[in-house]
Motif scaffolding. Structure first.
Motif, short mmCIF file in Angstrom:
data_model
loop_
_atom_site.label_atom_id
_atom_site.label_comp_id
_atom_site.label_asym_id
_atom_site.label_seq_id
_atom_site.Cartn_x
_atom_site.Cartn_y
_atom_site.Cartn_z
N ALA A 125 0.83 -1.21 0.00
CA ALA A 125 0.00 0.00 0.00
C ALA A 125 0.86 1.26 0.00
N GLY A 126 2.08 1.14 0.52
CA GLY A 126 3.00 2.27 0.56
C GLY A 126 3.77 2.46 -0.73
N GLY A 127 3.36 1.78 -1.78
CA GLY A 127 3.98 1.97 -3.09
C GLY A 127 5.12 1.02 -3.41
N LEU A 128 5.31 0.00 -2.57
CA LEU A 128 6.43 -0.92 -2.79
C LEU A 128 5.97 -2.29 -3.30
N GLY A 129 4.83 -2.34 -3.98
CA GLY A 129 4.28 -3.61 -4.44
C GLY A 129 5.25 -4.41 -5.30
N ASP A 130 5.83 -3.76 -6.32
CA ASP A 130 6.76 -4.47 -7.20
C ASP A 130 8.03 -4.89 -6.47
N VAL A 131 8.50 -4.02 -5.58
CA VAL A 131 9.71 -4.32 -4.82
C VAL A 131 9.47 -5.51 -3.90
N VAL A 132 8.36 -5.49 -3.16
CA VAL A 132 8.03 -6.59 -2.25
C VAL A 132 7.82 -7.87 -3.05
N GLY A 133 7.19 -7.74 -4.22
CA GLY A 133 7.00 -8.92 -5.07
C GLY A 133 8.33 -9.58 -5.43
N SER A 134 9.37 -8.76 -5.63
CA SER A 134 10.69 -9.33 -5.94
C SER A 134 11.29 -10.05 -4.73
#
Length: 141
Positions: free
Chosen positions: A54-63
């Motif tokens: 939700a804080g904008g790190l969706g793609d990063v967390v996905g990695s």
């Protein structure tokens, strides 16, 4: 003895790098405490992932969750995603500045999430969210 103390003890205590730094044991212990804070099956870990996404790190967390390489995250991105209140609480518990807490989380949280999702999947909520503490400690030993 709390979860934090158990983790720190099992990892050899707080082996900080001097100059106000904290050891990996302290940080991982605190992250694990964050992950299990609400006591519901998988709730803490799931909440953390959702907060980061939700804080904008969706793609990063996905990695971090996937089996590929982990994308890096900056201390500012970490603070923005987790919020200044949570970062301040973590900093206060560890006796460091909020900026140092953000930096340490940005450096270590990708590895923690990666290790807790070894098959590229979120932990099964029916198994308590992230398994037993012994298996987690073994991943960082």
């Amino acid at each position: 003895m709390g979860l934090f103390d158990s983790v720190a003890g099992a990892l050899g205590g707080d082996q900080g790098a001097g100059g106000g730094g904290m050891g990996k044991a302290a940080l991982i212990g605190l992250v694990l405490q964050m992950l299990s804070r609400n006591g519901s099956a998988g709730g803490g870990f799931g909440e953390l992932i959702q907060k980061l996404q939700a804080g904008g790190l969706g793609d990063v967390v996905g990695s971090w969750i996937s089996t590929g390489p982990n994308q890096s995250v900056s201390p500012n991105q970490m603070q923005d995603a987790l919020g200044p209140d949570l970062i301040s609480q973590i900093a206060a518990q560890l006796g460091i500045s909020p900026q140092a807490a953000s930096t340490q989380l940005a450096e270590s949280l990708p590895e923690v999430v990666d290790q807790m999702t070894p098959n590229g999947q979120l932990p099964d909520a029916s198994s308590g969210g992230f398994g037993d503490i012994g298996s987690i400690l073994g991943r960082f030993g």
